[in-house]
Design a protein around this motif. Structure first.
Motif, PDB file in Angstrom:
ATOM      1  N   ALA B 336     -54.975  34.907 -46.306  1.00  0.00           N
ATOM      2  CA  ALA B 336     -55.654  34.127 -45.260  1.00  0.00           C
ATOM      3  C   ALA B 336     -57.089  33.768 -45.624  1.00  0.00           C
ATOM      4  CB  ALA B 336     -55.635  34.860 -43.919  1.00  0.00           C
ATOM      5  N   THR B 337     -57.396  33.715 -46.887  1.00  0.00           N
ATOM      6  CA  THR B 337     -58.742  33.311 -47.299  1.00  0.00           C
ATOM      7  C   THR B 337     -58.658  31.994 -48.052  1.00  0.00           C
ATOM      8  OG1 THR B 337     -58.533  34.458 -49.387  1.00  0.00           O
ATOM      9  CG2 THR B 337     -59.509  35.692 -47.571  1.00  0.00           C
ATOM     10  N   THR B 338     -59.816  31.384 -48.280  1.00  0.00           N
ATOM     11  CA  THR B 338     -59.846  30.129 -49.035  1.00  0.00           C
ATOM     12  C   THR B 338     -59.265  30.347 -50.423  1.00  0.00           C
ATOM     13  OG1 THR B 338     -61.974  29.827 -47.986  1.00  0.00           O
ATOM     14  CG2 THR B 338     -61.331  28.197 -49.604  1.00  0.00           C
ATOM     15  N   ALA B 339     -59.675  31.462 -51.045  1.00  0.00           N
ATOM     16  CA  ALA B 339     -59.202  31.718 -52.399  1.00  0.00           C
ATOM     17  C   ALA B 339     -57.699  31.909 -52.421  1.00  0.00           C
ATOM     18  CB  ALA B 339     -59.909  32.951 -52.973  1.00  0.00           C
ATOM     19  N   GLY B 340     -57.174  32.611 -51.421  1.00  0.00           N
ATOM     20  CA  GLY B 340     -55.732  32.839 -51.364  1.00  0.00           C
ATOM     21  C   GLY B 340     -54.973  31.541 -51.158  1.00  0.00           C
ATOM     22  N   PHE B 341     -55.489  30.713 -50.283  1.00  0.00           N
ATOM     23  CA  PHE B 341     -54.865  29.413 -50.047  1.00  0.00           C
ATOM     24  C   PHE B 341     -54.848  28.598 -51.334  1.00  0.00           C
ATOM     25  CE2 PHE B 341     -53.802  25.709 -47.557  1.00  0.00           C
ATOM     26  CZ  PHE B 341     -54.379  24.662 -48.245  1.00  0.00           C
ATOM     27  N   THR B 342     -56.009  28.589 -52.007  1.00  0.00           N
ATOM     28  CA  THR B 342     -56.094  27.860 -53.275  1.00  0.00           C
ATOM     29  C   THR B 342     -55.081  28.416 -54.259  1.00  0.00           C
ATOM     30  OG1 THR B 342     -58.460  27.694 -52.881  1.00  0.00           O
ATOM     31  CG2 THR B 342     -57.677  27.060 -55.053  1.00  0.00           C
ATOM     32  N   ALA B 343     -54.997  29.752 -54.342  1.00  0.00           N
ATOM     33  CA  ALA B 343     -54.074  30.372 -55.285  1.00  0.00           C
ATOM     34  C   ALA B 343     -52.637  29.966 -54.983  1.00  0.00           C
ATOM     35  CB  ALA B 343     -54.213  31.895 -55.231  1.00  0.00           C
ATOM     36  N   ALA B 344     -52.244  30.031 -53.705  1.00  0.00           N
ATOM     37  CA  ALA B 344     -50.864  29.704 -53.348  1.00  0.00           C
ATOM     38  C   ALA B 344     -50.564  28.245 -53.676  1.00  0.00           C
ATOM     39  CB  ALA B 344     -50.628  29.977 -51.866  1.00  0.00           C
ATOM     40  N   THR B 345     -51.510  27.376 -53.352  1.00  0.00           N
ATOM     41  CA  THR B 345     -51.290  25.953 -53.584  1.00  0.00           C
ATOM     42  C   THR B 345     -51.233  25.633 -55.075  1.00  0.00           C
ATOM     43  OG1 THR B 345     -52.625  25.617 -51.616  1.00  0.00           O
ATOM     44  CG2 THR B 345     -52.096  23.679 -52.914  1.00  0.00           C
ATOM     45  N   VAL B 346     -52.174  26.180 -55.824  1.00  0.00           N
ATOM     46  CA  VAL B 346     -52.198  25.924 -57.259  1.00  0.00           C
ATOM     47  C   VAL B 346     -50.928  26.458 -57.909  1.00  0.00           C
ATOM     48  CG1 VAL B 346     -53.356  26.568 -59.398  1.00  0.00           C
ATOM     49  CG2 VAL B 346     -54.684  25.820 -57.464  1.00  0.00           C
ATOM     50  N   HIS B 347     -50.494  27.636 -57.471  1.00  0.00           N
ATOM     51  CA  HIS B 347     -49.308  28.197 -58.104  1.00  0.00           C
ATOM     52  C   HIS B 347     -48.064  27.408 -57.721  1.00  0.00           C
ATOM     53  CE1 HIS B 347     -47.229  30.933 -60.556  1.00  0.00           C
ATOM     54  NE2 HIS B 347     -46.617  31.592 -59.601  1.00  0.00           N
ATOM     55  N   MET B 348     -48.065  26.847 -56.524  1.00  0.00           N
ATOM     56  CA  MET B 348     -46.944  26.004 -56.125  1.00  0.00           C
ATOM     57  C   MET B 348     -46.767  24.880 -57.155  1.00  0.00           C
ATOM     58  SD  MET B 348     -46.612  24.126 -52.452  1.00  0.00           S
ATOM     59  CE  MET B 348     -48.155  23.271 -52.644  1.00  0.00           C
ATOM     60  N   PHE B 349     -47.870  24.282 -57.541  1.00  0.00           N
ATOM     61  CA  PHE B 349     -47.827  23.218 -58.541  1.00  0.00           C
ATOM     62  C   PHE B 349     -47.468  23.764 -59.911  1.00  0.00           C
ATOM     63  CE2 PHE B 349     -48.892  19.067 -60.061  1.00  0.00           C
ATOM     64  CZ  PHE B 349     -49.406  19.262 -61.327  1.00  0.00           C
ATOM     65  N   ASN B 350     -48.224  24.773 -60.337  1.00  0.00           N
ATOM     66  CA  ASN B 350     -48.034  25.284 -61.687  1.00  0.00           C
ATOM     67  C   ASN B 350     -46.644  25.841 -61.908  1.00  0.00           C
ATOM     68  OD1 ASN B 350     -50.569  24.634 -62.558  1.00  0.00           O
ATOM     69  ND2 ASN B 350     -51.471  26.597 -62.019  1.00  0.00           N
ATOM     70  N   HIS B 351     -46.121  26.528 -60.911  1.00  0.00           N
ATOM     71  CA  HIS B 351     -44.803  27.125 -61.091  1.00  0.00           C
ATOM     72  C   HIS B 351     -43.746  26.053 -61.249  1.00  0.00           C
ATOM     73  CE1 HIS B 351     -41.083  29.307 -59.622  1.00  0.00           C
ATOM     74  NE2 HIS B 351     -41.383  29.841 -60.774  1.00  0.00           N
ATOM     75  N   GLY B 352     -43.911  24.942 -60.524  1.00  0.00           N
ATOM     76  CA  GLY B 352     -42.976  23.834 -60.702  1.00  0.00           C
ATOM     77  C   GLY B 352     -42.982  23.354 -62.146  1.00  0.00           C
ATOM     78  N   ILE B 353     -44.172  23.235 -62.719  1.00  0.00           N
ATOM     79  CA  ILE B 353     -44.287  22.786 -64.099  1.00  0.00           C
ATOM     80  C   ILE B 353     -43.665  23.812 -65.052  1.00  0.00           C
ATOM     81  CG2 ILE B 353     -45.909  22.122 -65.908  1.00  0.00           C
ATOM     82  CD1 ILE B 353     -46.281  20.200 -63.841  1.00  0.00           C
ATOM     83  N   ILE B 354     -43.932  25.078 -64.799  1.00  0.00           N
ATOM     84  CA  ILE B 354     -43.409  26.121 -65.685  1.00  0.00           C
ATOM     85  C   ILE B 354     -41.890  26.122 -65.667  1.00  0.00           C
ATOM     86  CG2 ILE B 354     -43.241  28.603 -66.069  1.00  0.00           C
ATOM     87  CD1 ILE B 354     -45.964  28.909 -64.800  1.00  0.00           C
ATOM     88  N   LYS B 355     -41.315  26.150 -64.429  1.00  0.00           N
ATOM     89  CA  LYS B 355     -39.860  26.269 -64.359  1.00  0.00           C
ATOM     90  C   LYS B 355     -39.192  25.005 -64.860  1.00  0.00           C
ATOM     91  CE  LYS B 355     -38.898  30.331 -63.689  1.00  0.00           C
ATOM     92  NZ  LYS B 355     -39.315  31.078 -62.546  1.00  0.00           N
TER      93      LYS B 355
END
Lengths: 503, 515
Positions: B336-355
């Motif tokens: 529930a923090t800005t950093a956590g939100f950023t992390a979840a969003t960035v990983h949403m993108f990055n994980h798509g690229i990885i998989k």
């Protein structure tokens, strides 16, 4: 940005580019090996070009790209890094010559892959030496782990695979499990990962947690082989000897202890550490490591295994020096990096030469060998004295400063451990030499002829040394160990410039 | 900061959002009429490419204006359906269109082996429909519209999975159908309850009205239904059982598209509704969703990685790995923090690229070897170095080695968790990273240290260029987004700023005091 700053980037890119040239020339062995040698010389030249600027106290920086937030992939040079780079690039020249001789003399396979990874690893080591912040250093640290993995598993046997697995799992576990959280914790507290004289943590970090952070760094830098994360080093001995020489004298372990020093001086800050005595627990771990490693070394019959444990002990000298958090300790640690590199590489070269010439690996088989290989064992003897720390060999300066540092920190236990370890070093190194020179050769009728020297009636002294490309390097480095005693002030002049406290 | 659109002007730039959705939607039925293999494939490739171009144009628009709002049919919100594109959904849009385009390059060769010719048109229709639906979910600003597109996307996914060669594909599809329908129904109930309470379905409108209703049990129930429904769709532990068999038995190309897009779009829905529509008040203060999300995520990251280690078939290995990776994202949400939100969003993108990269390699392997069993790969490293090398490179990103996209995600996530002081969570994240090293290294060992008999060795040749090129494009993308993070991190941070005032960020005092 100074024009010379581009040299920093070149130092990292030139070896990596050379690696690709090696790959392209895989079917032309002479061109390929010549490329390797020429690159080593070019790299050494580039590193030397940095000296005027550093000695004058100028800043050279080169920023490549922004990575995350306010942290970028950036290179800069300071005295300690320059010393490490000099050692790595200088010894790389010699190691490459040796490796060419060894690989050809031993009919090893997959030369191209070997020299490709060799070159790439040195590029990574340069990246570590010249990193401007902790993230850049971490990146090249991991690259070094991955690029040396194919070197460790080179022989492709089951033992090599197991050794490679040990190597990779220990180094990746420590770096991902301890070093990465330590780095992120530092960033979360200080807001920056830059290397700044005096460290970035003072005033931003709760001193009660500093011992924990230092422990995370110390155990996270697995390449420094602090116990109990030392097992990868003897495991990596399955690699061909030039790899052992590279790993254990030039690049990998030195990168580890260099990182340790860099983190303590420029991230944690020596004053902060000394004030809180936060680094003393790790100093004791280092003491423990150097004693126990020496004891284990005494029991090993395999020459490379013995040298591996010797390396573990000797690395702990550097860790000890930096964890004392005083100026003498830093000098001792830095000197030890230089002296040990020169001494250990000689020892490994000798081990390899013995293997190429006789295919012997166990010390108990090496009686009387000194008569057949006098140059090799003479070099071994000289390098041993350096490791032990006796004048007129370079290693004595390192020991001297370490003892001074321990006295300054009023740690008598550490002084005692240092003296004891010198005795232990004698106990595991000199018997090898004594056995080679003072014991008679096994009965000549039963002794197999030396490989490649089936008929040697022209040689009245029955000297059957290893091929010249293996012999010359070890003579050079043995001479280097002696030279470093007399030219230690050159090293001193450089490391005296290391800014130990904040401006 | 939004630029409204008056429908009287036929400025094509302003029509971009409609074009984005209309093109695939219109192309889909047309595709089902095409004969043979080549024509449907060409059409789906064309549609994907067009979508990518439009997505980029929208991206530049969003960079310039901050967000775009488009009223479909000219009807004003909250009665009409609006399309709201801000930085958050631009990121997802780029991911979906980019990965679908690259993956479809490889489809022709792979499908020629995996599905019969008479089904090729149907396959591509389902694919285009799925793309339309994913785009629709991403850019729509209307809650019910989300549900509609979610259903369309699920239907096309069921069809895609069922086309797999293995007879278990039908069962996998059926299982997903049951679980997916339950999930979608729960989301529908949630939307219904929201509508009952507020009278509006427009997401921007809801986000303004719902916080006032935080104490209403109707809204709390709505939120609970929503989280469970979305949780099913993102394969949150323990609602993840549909995922491994779906990825394993679907046609390889279908698995790739699904892995890269489907769960990410569902994750986007979760993030959007938690942080924007319902808001942090309802989600974290009134009902503490973190209490629900965090333990399940932790179990997911450890058990997912552990399960992956013991798999002998690579597709199911990567499927379990995906379950673990989705766990990372939900941890980010739970902070529930800005950093956590950023992390979840960035990983949403990055994980798509990885998989996308990893599954594309599996497409190549299946093409040559017929299956992705680990023992088929004995010694393959020497005979198909570019193919297996791509797997290792993608694996580096999965492990989170620096200079890869995976590292960036991990960095932000651990930073977010440290900010909250959740040290045990940090340890678990690191443990699961190490487990990832183990299962990637399993492949390396089989590929380079084992030996195969002659029949197998003969089959192990490099994947064809039509598959290898997309593979390496995705691998390079991994490294690109590990070094140049301006798109994922830039958009995520802008999104976080737009939601500013929403997060419970720890103050500087707490940071210095705790640490």
């Amino acid at each position: 940005m100074n024009e010379s700053s581009i040299i920093l980037l070149l130092c990292v890119l030139v070896p990596m580019f050379a690696a690709f040239l090696v790959w392209l020339n895989s079917d032309r062995p002479n061109v390929r090996d010549a490329t390797s040698i020429v690159t080593t010389v070019i790299l050494f030249g580039l590193v030397l070009k940095l000296y005027p600027a550093v000695l004058a106290g100028e800043t050279l920086e080169f920023e490549v790209a922004t990575l995350v937030a306010n942290i970028s992939l950036k290179f800069s040079v300071e005295p300690l890094g320059l010393m490490f780079a000099t050692i790595a690039s200088g010894l790389w020249i010699i190691t490459t010559l040796y490796a060419i001789g060894y690989m050809r003399g031993n009919n090893e396979k997959h030369h191209t892959r070997f020299f490709f990874c060799f070159a790439f690893s040195i590029g990574a080591a340069m990246g570590i030496a010249f990193s401007d912040n902790l993230l850049t250093l971490f990146i090249f640290y991991e690259v070094l782990t991955l690029s040396t993995y194919p070197l460790v598993t080179h022989k492709g046997t089951d033992a090599a695979r197991q050794g490679g697995r040990n190597y990779l799992s220990t180094l990746l576990t420590t770096s991902i499990g301890f070093l990465l959280p330590a780095i992120i914790w530092t960033y979360a507290s200080a807001g920056t990962l830059d290397f700044i004289p005096g460290g970035v943590l003072a005033g931003q970090f709760n001193p009660a947690y500093l011992p924990l952070l230092i422990a995370l760094f110390a155990f996270g830098i697995g390449k420094a082989a602090l116990m109990p994360f030392h097992k990868w080093l003897p495991s990596a001995m399955v690699a061909p000897t030039p790899v052992s020489a590279l790993l254990h004298a030039v690049a990998v372990v030195k990168a580890g202890v260099f990182t340790m020093m860099k983190v303590m001086i420029y991230t944690v800050g020596l004053d902060f550490a000394a004030m809180t005595s936060a680094s003393m627990p790790i100093a004791y771990v280092a003491c423990f490591t150097l004693t126990v490693a020496s004891l284990i070394a005494m029991q090993k019959d395999n020459l490379k295994a013995r040298l591996a444990y010797s390396t573990i002990g000797q690395l702990s000298y550097v860790v000890l020096g930096i964890m004392l958090a005083n100026q003498a300790g830093v000098f001792g640690g830095a000197m030890q990096i230089a002296m040990h590199a020169m001494g250990k590489i000689t020892l490994f070269f000798c081990a390899g030469a013995i293997y190429v010439a006789t295919h012997k690996t166990e010390i108990s088989d090496m009686q009387g060998l000194g008569r057949k290989m006098p140059f090799t064992f003479a070099a071994f003897f000289i390098a041993s004295l350096s490791i032990i720390g006796l004048p007129p060999l370079g290693g004595s300066w390192a020991k001297f400063y370490l003892i001074m540092g321990s006295l300054e920190a009023e740690q008598m236990i550490i002084v005692a451990a240092l003296l004891l370890s010198s005795l232990l070093n004698i106990a595991y190194l000199l018997p090898i030499v004594a056995r080679a020179f003072f014991l008679p050769l096994p009965d000549s009728k039963q002794a197999a002829p030396m490989i490649g020297h089936e008929s040697n009636d022209i040689n009245p002294l029955h000297v059957q040394e290893a091929p010249i490309l293996c012999l010359m390097p070890l003579i050079i480095t043995a001479a280097g160990s002696v030279a470093l005693f007399f030219y230690a002030d050159a090293i001193y002049a450089l490391i005296a410039l290391i800014p130990l406290s904040g401006g | 900061m939004s630029s409204d659109v008056a429908l009287t002007t036929l400025n094509w730039v302003q029509q971009l959002p409609a074009i984005q959705i209309a093109v695939p939607l219109a192309a889909a039925p047309f595709c089902s009429l095409l004969p043979g293999r080549k024509a449907p494939w060409l059409l789906s490739q064309l549609v994907a490419l067009t979508s990518l171009c439009v997505a980029f144009l929208i991206y530049f628009q969003v960079l310039e204006h901050g967000s775009i709002t488009y009223r479909l049919g000219g009807w004003d919100a909250p009665w009409g359906i609006s399309i709201d594109i801000d930085s958050l959904n631009t990121l997802v849009l780029l991911l979906v269109t980019f990965t679908t385009t690259i993956i479809t390059f490889a489809a022709k060769a792979s499908l020629s082996q995996e599905i019969p010719e008479h089904k090729a048109a149907l396959y591509n229709t389902a694919l285009i429909l799925g793309l339309a639906a994913s785009i629709g979910i991403t850019i729509t600003g209307d809650a019910f519209n989300v549900f509609v597109f979610l259903e369309i996307s699920s239907l096309s996914t069921y069809a895609l999975i069922a086309m797999g060669k293995d007879p278990r594909a039908l069962l996998a599809s059926f299982r997903y159908l049951i679980m997916g329908t339950i999930g979608a129904t729960f989301i529908l109930i949630a939307i219904g309850l929201m509508y009952m309470a507020t009278g509006t379905l427009n997401m921007a409108d809801l986000s303004q009205r719902l916080p006032a209703l935080a104490d209403s049990s109707m809204i709390q129930a709505s939120f609970a239904f929503f989280v469970i429904g979305a949780g099913l769709k993102i394969a949150l532990f323990p609602m993840h059982f549909w995922l491994p068999s779906a990825y394993t038995y679907a046609p390889s190309i279908a698995s790739t598209v699904l892995a890269a897009t489907a769960t990410k779009v569902s994750m986007y829905v979760l993030i959007r509704f938690i942080f924007d529509v319902y808001g942090v008040d309802i989600a974290f203060d009134t009902l503490n969703i973190a209490l629900f999300l965090l333990p399940l995520s932790l179990i997911a990251i450890v058990s997912g990685s552990l399960s992956a280690i013991f798999r002998t078939e690579l597709k199911s290995l990567l499927a379990y790995s995906s379950v673990a990776q989705m766990g990372y994202m939900t941890i980010g949400i739970a902070t529930a923090t800005t950093a956590g939100f950023t992390a979840a969003t960035v990983h949403m993108f990055n994980h798509g690229i990885i998989k996308a990269a990893l599954f594309l390699v599996l497409v190549g392997i299946t093409y040559r070897l017929g299956s992705c069993e680990l023992k088929q790969l004995a010694g393959a490293g020497r005979r198909m170095p570019w193919t297996i090398g791509a797997f290792v490179a993608g694996g580096l990103s999965l492990m989170g080695v620096p200079t890869t996209a995976g590292f960036i995600s991990k960095w932000y996530l651990i930073l977010a968790v440290i900010e909250r002081g959740w040290w045990p969570v940090v340890i678990l994240i690191l443990i699961s990273s190490l487990l990832a090293v183990v299962y990637v290294w399993k492949v390396v060992e089989h590929a380079w240290f084992k030996e195969a008999d002659q029949t197998l060795a003969d089959k192990q040749t490099e994947a064809p260029l039509s598959i290898l090129i997309p593979v390496w494009i995705m691998v390079i993308a991994n490294f690109y987004f590990g070094l140049d993070t301006s798109i994922p991190v830039g958009l995520a941070e802008t999104a976080a700023q737009n939601l500013a005032g929403v997060f419970n960020n720890p103050t500087l005092e707490t940071l210095a005091g705790d640490l």
